[in-house]
Write an enzyme that holds these catalytic residues in place. Sequence first.
Site, PDB file in Angstrom:
ATOM      1  N   HIS A 117      -1.124  -0.329 -18.852  1.00  0.00           N
ATOM      2  CA  HIS A 117      -2.568  -0.176 -18.658  1.00  0.00           C
ATOM      3  C   HIS A 117      -3.201  -1.511 -18.238  1.00  0.00           C
ATOM      4  O   HIS A 117      -3.919  -1.589 -17.240  1.00  0.00           O
ATOM      5  CB  HIS A 117      -3.195   0.347 -19.958  1.00  0.00           C
ATOM      6  N   GLU A 118      -2.902  -2.563 -19.003  1.00  0.00           N
ATOM      7  CA  GLU A 118      -3.530  -3.864 -18.723  1.00  0.00           C
ATOM      8  C   GLU A 118      -3.097  -4.402 -17.357  1.00  0.00           C
ATOM      9  O   GLU A 118      -3.901  -4.990 -16.633  1.00  0.00           O
ATOM     10  CB  GLU A 118      -3.183  -4.878 -19.818  1.00  0.00           C
ATOM     11  N   HIS A 121      -5.170  -3.248 -14.671  1.00  0.00           N
ATOM     12  CA  HIS A 121      -6.371  -4.068 -14.467  1.00  0.00           C
ATOM     13  C   HIS A 121      -6.027  -5.319 -13.666  1.00  0.00           C
ATOM     14  O   HIS A 121      -6.778  -5.717 -12.769  1.00  0.00           O
ATOM     15  CB  HIS A 121      -6.953  -4.519 -15.808  1.00  0.00           C
ATOM     16  N   HIS A 127     -11.403   1.294 -15.237  1.00  0.00           N
ATOM     17  CA  HIS A 127     -11.082   2.405 -16.139  1.00  0.00           C
ATOM     18  C   HIS A 127     -11.294   3.765 -15.477  1.00  0.00           C
ATOM     19  O   HIS A 127     -12.190   3.927 -14.653  1.00  0.00           O
ATOM     20  CB  HIS A 127     -11.925   2.315 -17.410  1.00  0.00           C
ATOM     21  N   MET A 135      -5.139   4.763 -17.046  1.00  0.00           N
ATOM     22  CA  MET A 135      -6.270   3.832 -17.036  1.00  0.00           C
ATOM     23  C   MET A 135      -7.460   4.322 -17.862  1.00  0.00           C
ATOM     24  O   MET A 135      -8.520   3.708 -17.833  1.00  0.00           O
ATOM     25  CB  MET A 135      -6.695   3.520 -15.594  1.00  0.00           C
TER      26      MET A 135
END
Lengths: 365, 79
Positions: A117-118, A121, A127, A135
């Site tokens: 997930h990170e 980014h 998001h 996300m």
Amino acid sequence: HFPRKLKWQNTNITFRIVNYTPDLKKSDVDRAIRNALNVWADVTPLTFKKLNEGIADIMISFGSKEHGDYNPFDGPNGLLAHAYPPGPGIGGDTHFDEDEHWTKDSSTYNLFIVAAHELGHALGMSHSSDPGALMYPVYSYGEGFPLAEDDIEGIQELYGPNPNHRKVKPKPDAPQKCDPMLSFDAVTELRGETIIFKDRFYWRIHPQFVEPEQTLIKNTWPSLPNKVDAAYENPEKDQVFIFSGIRMWALNGYTLVDGYPKYIHKLGLPKSVRKIDAAVHIRETGKTLLFTDEEYWSYDEASGSMDTGYPRSIETDFPGMGDEVDAAAFHYGYLYFFHEHVQYEYSYNSRKVIRVLRANSIFNC
Amino acid sequence: GPLPHDNPDNVRLAERYLHRFYGLPAGLRGRKASLDAFQDKIKEMQEFFKLEVTGNLDENTLDVMQQPRCGVPDVGEYN
């Protein structure tokens, strides 16, 4: 995407793991990060090279509370990690809260899932509001390839697809409750709430909630399978039974009951039955009807055995509603049968279909 | 029982959450404008999470605010 669609200008991105969590072996951290990067590399032309010293595009570290970026963590739970969108300096850097307990399984927080997930980014993804997407901002444990269609569309909007066309199987988007073609996998009551299973998700309808709540099954019950075939509540036992394939689980409230899963054949079904399509408990009779293909069985809850004379034909005993059922529920003398996008309201006493509705009329769509 | 928004701990939790993830200005409590800003930010959050958009700090909204999550803001410029 982040505003201005921030992205890396080349496809060869470097990363460095600056420090390690003591919660896992160093090799497990390395593997979790590498696998998380591979998730994105699978669907884009991006490649990732590990540096052991110096400045990398993506600097990965574990820290607690204020950890050098004036964006402090908050101790156990709450904030798990954060990452900066692509750019020079702190851009792309990915920080994990050392006050969390990091794992490589479903207990507490799985480092691979949070890292995937990170790193999304760190590559420019913002998001998603799709609760099935990687996300989505709220943590949930899941197995298999973690990207949903929504994640893949997002990252490919920035970098394009993988030219090598490596085969990946994305998770489908979360089902939309007002999709006119929506069908259900299973419906049950749970202490006055209605629980509707569909794909990897379930909706929870509470009499005091105006909007149904959609959640990943794995988020609430990590050990349940991703697909539920049938479910019913026995209010006398205060248990909900959930069926998937030849296995069944029991819930007491939202808690899984020990001693499960059990084989559905323990109920008295023949070994030839490999799946239950729908199940419904009729309080007045103490019987549970189990629907399989074009037939149904009657299970006596008091004696814990199958009634004789079954299976019987669905079409014969429930005239007017076809011969297969996806899900079933019972309210105030009416059976509600769901098949594809249609819901049949069937009077148990007068033995006929009273109304035909859209399946999702249950959501007031 | 008392409504969730009557509980000062819940209000503090919501303020912290909205400040961090939805850019709620700090230190404006007690004025009408600040209440409007608070409700607008709750609405923004409820819309993102597909909750019922009321602007009120109801149980569902608090439930989402209490879940473990990523620290990157959900909306607005990333600083």
